[in-house]
Each structure stands twice: as C-alpha cells, then as structure tokens.
Design a protein around this motif. Structure first.
Motif, PDB file in Angstrom:
ATOM      1  N   GLU A 169     -46.507  12.458  15.921  1.00 14.69           N
ATOM      2  CA  GLU A 169     -47.348  12.903  14.807  1.00 14.69           C
ATOM      3  C   GLU A 169     -47.947  14.260  15.162  1.00 14.69           C
ATOM      4  O   GLU A 169     -47.581  14.863  16.175  1.00 14.69           O
ATOM      5  CB  GLU A 169     -48.413  11.846  14.494  1.00 14.69           C
ATOM      6  N   ASN A 170     -48.843  14.739  14.338  1.00 15.90           N
ATOM      7  CA  ASN A 170     -49.435  16.068  14.522  1.00 15.90           C
ATOM      8  C   ASN A 170     -50.573  15.990  15.542  1.00 15.90           C
ATOM      9  O   ASN A 170     -51.749  16.109  15.216  1.00 15.90           O
ATOM     10  CB  ASN A 170     -49.912  16.644  13.193  1.00 15.90           C
ATOM     11  N   LYS A 175     -50.511  20.881  17.994  1.00 14.14           N
ATOM     12  CA  LYS A 175     -51.254  21.894  17.238  1.00 14.14           C
ATOM     13  C   LYS A 175     -51.734  23.036  18.127  1.00 14.14           C
ATOM     14  O   LYS A 175     -52.061  24.117  17.641  1.00 14.14           O
ATOM     15  CB  LYS A 175     -52.414  21.226  16.504  1.00 14.14           C
ATOM     16  N   LEU A 185     -39.705  19.419  13.356  1.00  9.34           N
ATOM     17  CA  LEU A 185     -40.788  18.450  13.234  1.00  9.34           C
ATOM     18  C   LEU A 185     -40.308  17.244  12.430  1.00  9.34           C
ATOM     19  O   LEU A 185     -39.736  17.392  11.345  1.00  9.34           O
ATOM     20  CB  LEU A 185     -42.005  19.072  12.549  1.00  9.34           C
ATOM     21  N   MET A 193     -44.283  11.549  10.877  1.00 12.58           N
ATOM     22  CA  MET A 193     -45.260  12.300  10.094  1.00 12.58           C
ATOM     23  C   MET A 193     -45.008  12.253   8.593  1.00 12.58           C
ATOM     24  O   MET A 193     -43.862  12.200   8.140  1.00 12.58           O
ATOM     25  CB  MET A 193     -45.254  13.777  10.520  1.00 12.58           C
ATOM     26  N   MET A 197     -48.837  15.912   7.281  1.00 13.06           N
ATOM     27  CA  MET A 197     -49.012  16.070   8.724  1.00 13.06           C
ATOM     28  C   MET A 197     -48.143  17.210   9.266  1.00 13.06           C
ATOM     29  O   MET A 197     -48.582  17.982  10.126  1.00 13.06           O
ATOM     30  CB  MET A 197     -48.656  14.774   9.438  1.00 13.06           C
ATOM     31  N   ASP A 200     -49.783  20.398   8.331  1.00  7.68           N
ATOM     32  CA  ASP A 200     -50.967  20.608   9.160  1.00  7.68           C
ATOM     33  C   ASP A 200     -50.580  21.160  10.525  1.00  7.68           C
ATOM     34  O   ASP A 200     -51.188  22.119  11.018  1.00  7.68           O
ATOM     35  CB  ASP A 200     -51.723  19.289   9.301  1.00  7.68           C
ATOM     36  N   ALA A 201     -49.564  20.564  11.135  1.00 12.60           N
ATOM     37  CA  ALA A 201     -49.108  21.030  12.447  1.00 12.60           C
ATOM     38  C   ALA A 201     -48.558  22.452  12.358  1.00 12.60           C
ATOM     39  O   ALA A 201     -48.872  23.311  13.185  1.00 12.60           O
ATOM     40  CB  ALA A 201     -48.053  20.084  13.012  1.00 12.60           C
TER      41      ALA A 201
END
Length: 241
Positions: A169-170, A175, A185, A193, A197, A200-201
């Motif tokens: 996940e992120n 990050k 990803l 994710m 997510m 966001d990453a």
C-alpha cells in the motif's frame, strides 16, 4: 526421429512468437532499456545484453518460450509472484535469483535480500524497500502482506531509478522515495492499493512515469482522472491485469 525434431522445433518457435506482449523502450544515458509487460505483476527488462525477469508467473506466460534470465527478482512468496515452474524455465548457468526469505524457503534457491538492504548485480544496484499493507486485511483480521515479509525494489540502471512495488500500500517508506524515474504501483483490491492510494503515493514521490500494474478489474480511468492535473507525472496504462 527427424519428424519429431522438426515438430518439436516448430512448436517451440510457435510458443515463443505466439505470446504477444506490450513493450516500451526507455532511453538511458547508456543505451535503451526495454520493458516487456508480461501481465499482472510479471515484467521483463532488457538492458545491455542482460535479461531481468521480475515476479515470473506461469499464469501470465509460457516462460519456456521467453528469454532466459540473467537475473530473477522476486518481491515476495505468494504464488502469483513466486512460481517455481516459471523460475525453472528461466534459469541458465549463472542466473542470479534475488528474493525474500519466505520466497527462498518456497523455491529452495536464491540469495536473500531483506527490507532496507542493497545488493549489486553486475552494474545494477538493487535497493529493497519494505512492502506491506496498512489497511486491507483477510477475513481473519490479518493484513494481506505483513511488514517485514515482502519487498519492493528500486533498480538503479544507468541514470534511471525504477521502482517495482510488488504487493504494497502507500506506506511512509514509499511516499518518502526520491528521484524515481519510473514507478510500478499495484492497484488491485482487496490486496494492495485503491486508485486513490496510488495517486497519494505518486503525488508524494512524483515519478516521471507511472505504470499502475496488476490492477485486475480496477477501472484504470480513475487513476488517470486523479492525476490529470499532475503534468510532471506521465501515467501509462499497459495490459497488466
């Protein structure tokens, strides 16, 4: 005997050419890097006469018809990323296999790389980044991927830094990444994710090129919409179900 040989040769050739995969060529300061999108989490990279296979899975391809590996890189032990049959097809004299402890336990071969360690393979530096879930769990309450068991990888090839997420996940570690040129990803639920997510990453570490991968039935138009205003992040959708 001659007929059998001709038949076998013809079948092998057909097997090799009948598998059609998308490819991208990335220019580096030391020549072209070719990325072949096998499917799900399985990738192949070719650079300066080296062949790198990442998370080979027989569900995605007939690996007997693909180039043998100089390096096999495995993110974790789950069957869609760690497949003994596929790995055996790819091995030749001198093939290096770099993987997690649980993946080595499953395959019975390879060199372990743990979270936050680095290894060199010829002119490629490999960095292992923790890969794990923060939210998504099995019915029994256990996270799909627990911290410490799985890797993401950064491959430093020529002047490019390539991030391979595996199943994650992120996380804060992702990050906090810097100077990533290309990122893969994962975007399949419930194991990794959501598109949110992934966005966001990506907004946090800002890869130049983002490939969402092993996205299953996830609507890839969502990540395109979420990142449409991020002009310095190019989102590329390839067939990586």
């Amino acid at each position: 005997m001659r007929f059998t040989f001709i038949l076998l040769f013809s079948f092998t050739c057909y097997s090799a050419i009948s598998q059609q995969f998308e490819k991208d060529v990335i220019n580096t300061n030391k020549g072209p890097l070719t990325i072949t999108f096998i499917g799900h989490g399985s990738l192949m990279m070719e650079f300066n006469n080296l062949v790198i296979h990442i998370d080979p899975s027989s569900k995605e391809a007939d690996y007997s018809g693909l180039p043998d590996a100089d390096l096999v890189l495995i993110t974790h032990h789950h069957g869609d990323h760690c497949d003994a049959v596929a790995v055996e097809h790819l091995r030749k004299q001198g093939t290096a296999t770099i993987l997690t402890a649980l993946a080595k336990e499953k395959l019975g071969l390879g060199e372990i790389i743990n979270n936050n360690e680095t290894k060199d393979f010829k002119f490629i530096k490999i960095e292992a980044i923790p890969a794990y879930n923060l939210i998504h769990k099995r019915d029994n309450g256990e996270l799909f991927h627990t911290q410490g068991c799985c890797n993401s990888y950064i491959l430093n090839i020529a002047d490019k830094r390539i991030f391979i997420g595996g199943d994650t996940e992120n996380t804060p570690e992702i990050k906090a990444l810097t100077n990533i040129d290309i990122a893969f990803l994962p975007m399949n639920l419930p194991y990794t994710m959501t598109p949110e997510m992934v966005a966001d990453a990506a907004k946090a570490f800002r890869p130049q090129i983002l490939y969402p991968y092993h996205y299953g039935k996830t609507d890839t138009s969502i990540i395109l919409e979420l990142l449409k205003d991020e002009k310095d992040i190019e989102v590329r959708i390839r067939k990586m179900l």
